[in-house]
Design an enzyme around this catalytic site. Structure first.
Site, PDB file in Angstrom:
ATOM      1  N   LYS A  25      -6.833  -1.807 -10.170  1.00 54.83           N
ATOM      2  CA  LYS A  25      -7.869  -2.036  -9.157  1.00 54.83           C
ATOM      3  C   LYS A  25      -8.937  -3.009  -9.674  1.00 54.83           C
ATOM      4  O   LYS A  25      -9.488  -3.796  -8.916  1.00 54.83           O
ATOM      5  CB  LYS A  25      -8.501  -0.708  -8.742  1.00 54.83           C
ATOM      6  N   GLY A  45      -1.778   5.278   6.005  1.00 51.77           N
ATOM      7  CA  GLY A  45      -2.355   6.182   5.006  1.00 51.77           C
ATOM      8  C   GLY A  45      -3.560   6.905   5.578  1.00 51.77           C
ATOM      9  O   GLY A  45      -3.962   6.671   6.725  1.00 51.77           O
ATOM     10  N   PHE A  46      -4.136   7.737   4.753  1.00 52.51           N
ATOM     11  CA  PHE A  46      -5.239   8.583   5.206  1.00 52.51           C
ATOM     12  C   PHE A  46      -6.436   7.749   5.680  1.00 52.51           C
ATOM     13  O   PHE A  46      -6.866   7.851   6.837  1.00 52.51           O
ATOM     14  CB  PHE A  46      -5.583   9.530   4.049  1.00 52.51           C
ATOM     15  N   ILE A  47      -6.940   6.854   4.855  1.00 55.81           N
ATOM     16  CA  ILE A  47      -8.127   6.076   5.263  1.00 55.81           C
ATOM     17  C   ILE A  47      -7.728   5.008   6.279  1.00 55.81           C
ATOM     18  O   ILE A  47      -8.414   4.797   7.281  1.00 55.81           O
ATOM     19  CB  ILE A  47      -8.831   5.440   4.046  1.00 55.81           C
ATOM     20  N   TYR A  64      -4.228   3.053 -12.831  1.00 56.52           N
ATOM     21  CA  TYR A  64      -4.791   2.845 -11.498  1.00 56.52           C
ATOM     22  C   TYR A  64      -6.101   2.058 -11.578  1.00 56.52           C
ATOM     23  O   TYR A  64      -6.293   1.063 -10.876  1.00 56.52           O
ATOM     24  CB  TYR A  64      -5.003   4.216 -10.848  1.00 56.52           C
ATOM     25  N   ALA A 123      -9.796  -2.771  -1.027  1.00 56.39           N
ATOM     26  CA  ALA A 123     -10.163  -1.420  -1.459  1.00 56.39           C
ATOM     27  C   ALA A 123     -10.019  -1.275  -2.966  1.00 56.39           C
ATOM     28  O   ALA A 123      -8.935  -1.430  -3.515  1.00 56.39           O
ATOM     29  CB  ALA A 123      -9.275  -0.396  -0.755  1.00 56.39           C
ATOM     30  N   THR A 165       2.589  -2.741  -6.858  1.00 52.12           N
ATOM     31  CA  THR A 165       1.981  -2.678  -5.526  1.00 52.12           C
ATOM     32  C   THR A 165       0.519  -3.083  -5.580  1.00 52.12           C
ATOM     33  O   THR A 165       0.062  -3.872  -4.764  1.00 52.12           O
ATOM     34  CB  THR A 165       2.086  -1.243  -4.958  1.00 52.12           C
ATOM     35  N   ASN A 172       4.510   0.833   4.251  1.00 52.13           N
ATOM     36  CA  ASN A 172       5.907   1.122   3.853  1.00 52.13           C
ATOM     37  C   ASN A 172       6.208   2.617   3.903  1.00 52.13           C
ATOM     38  O   ASN A 172       7.289   3.042   3.506  1.00 52.13           O
ATOM     39  CB  ASN A 172       6.201   0.555   2.451  1.00 52.13           C
ATOM     40  N   GLY A 205       1.807   7.004   3.193  1.00 51.20           N
ATOM     41  CA  GLY A 205       1.373   7.087   4.595  1.00 51.20           C
ATOM     42  C   GLY A 205       2.473   7.715   5.448  1.00 51.20           C
ATOM     43  O   GLY A 205       3.630   7.765   5.027  1.00 51.20           O
TER      44      GLY A 205
END
Ligand code: UDP
Length: 327
Positions: free
Chosen positions: A155, A10-12, A151, A119, A95, A32, A36
């Site tokens: 989290k 992924g990005f980060i 979301y 995260a 997930t 997966n 990403g």
């Protein structure tokens, strides 16, 4: 050091991989490839200290072994992006919650006690009206089940899972609340504003500002974010704690659009689009979002180095080069 990064394509995650490879560490990425991409790993895929496995964190049979190998784990695997969350809230819950519990349980069973970053997100502050959020602030979420908040709720559950494992089993876990991270390789498909505006500006297309554009955000360059995460993971005083990570420079979305047009010397206009048209009727936006960074600074001495104009100039240059290659 052995570094395992879930969601590392992924990005980060891919920036974390680059950061640790540059420091001479061994890096193992599992992803997966749902959001990403292999392209994010392109710059270092052939590196002798780098390894990649395509697997879903929910079913990966190699998890136990990988976790026991690692001295440091960044758990970045998650479904992110407002658009993605609204499209598939069921996947978000599976997930984001089951994945995190699975990894924490594997770490506990592994018998080795690696440093772990979990995260989380500034979304957990919800509708809090304060103009800058501190880790001790209350969380304000609507009580009627609005899917937009799926979301944030997942989290938040991850945060409590992490604290529970830290308290009960002494795991060395730091929960980080990430505030609007931006930088190279971030894509706009999932609703992220900066890559969307930059792409529109270099193509001289209208910049799509949602709502009246008066909502504000504080953007942090990912190359700063990875330094902060690295320091926090290695900081024993941070274990068992939640810490804001970001940059406290604040800008309205309209101001951001104008700044990007100006820096790109673009002919683009601003196009104002209602939230209903952008996301569907159900959407509720957060009006202000800025981190208080005292805790991060006290623990690590960290201050961000990238200013917003510097990051935007870099992203504009990259988008232009890409545009030329595509055209
Ligand atoms: N936004 C926008 N135009 C876009 C994408 C997003 O005006 O093309 C707005 C969005 O409504 C929000 C802000 O930009 O107010 C930041 O959106 P993003 O999805 O990047 O992050 P988040 O909402 O999680 O802060």
């Amino acid at each position: 050091m052995h570094v395992l990064i879930t969601g590392g394509a992924g990005f980060i995650g891919s920036h974390l991989a680059a950061h640790h490879l540059a420091a001479g560490d061994q890096v193992y990425v599992v992803d997966n490839l749902s959001t990403g991409t292999l392209a994010n790993l392109e710059a270092f895929r052939g590196h002798p200290a780098f390894r990649f496995t395509e697997a879903d964190i929910l079913h990966w049979s190699g998890l136990g072994q990988a976790v026991a190998w690692a001295d440091r784990i960044y758990h970045m695997a998650a479904v992110v992006g407002v658009k993605k969350v609204l499209e598939d809230p069921v996947a978000v819950i599976a997930t984001n919650m089951t994945g995190t519990e699975r990894i924490l349980r594997a770490i506990h069973s592994g018998g080795w006690n690696p440093e772990v970053i979990i995260a989380s997100t500034s979304e957990v502050y919800g509708f809090n009206e304060k103009n800058a959020f501190a880790e001790t602030d209350h969380i304000v979420l609507p009580s009627a089940g609005r899917l937009r908040w799926t979301y944030a709720v997942t989290k938040l559950a991850d945060e409590f899972l992490a604290f529970s494992y830290a308290r009960k089993y002494g795991l060395h876990v730091v929960v980080v609340r990430l505030f609007n991270t931006i930088g190279p390789n971030q894509v706009g498909h999932y609703g992220m504003v900066v890559p969307s505006f930059v792409r529109q500006a270099v193509r001289n297309e209208p910049l799509t500002v949602y709502g009246d554009g008066e909502q504000t955000r504080s953007f942090c360059d990912v190359r700063d974010t990875v330094v902060a995460l690295d320091r926090l993971a290695g900081c024993p005083e941070a274990w068992g704690e939640v810490v804001n990570v970001g940059n406290d420079q604040e800008i309205s979305i309209r101001g951001l659009a104008e700044l990007i047009v100006q820096r790109a010397r673009s002919n683009s206009s601003l196009e104002f689009i209602s939230y209903a048209d952008a996301y569907g009727e159900e959407f509720e936006d957060v009006t202000h979002r800025r981190p208080q960074l005292n805790k991060l600074k006290a623990l690590t001495g960290f201050t961000p180095e990238w200013t917003l104009p510097d990051t935007l100039d870099d992203l504009i240059e990259r988008a232009r080069a890409k545009n030329l290659r595509v055209a």
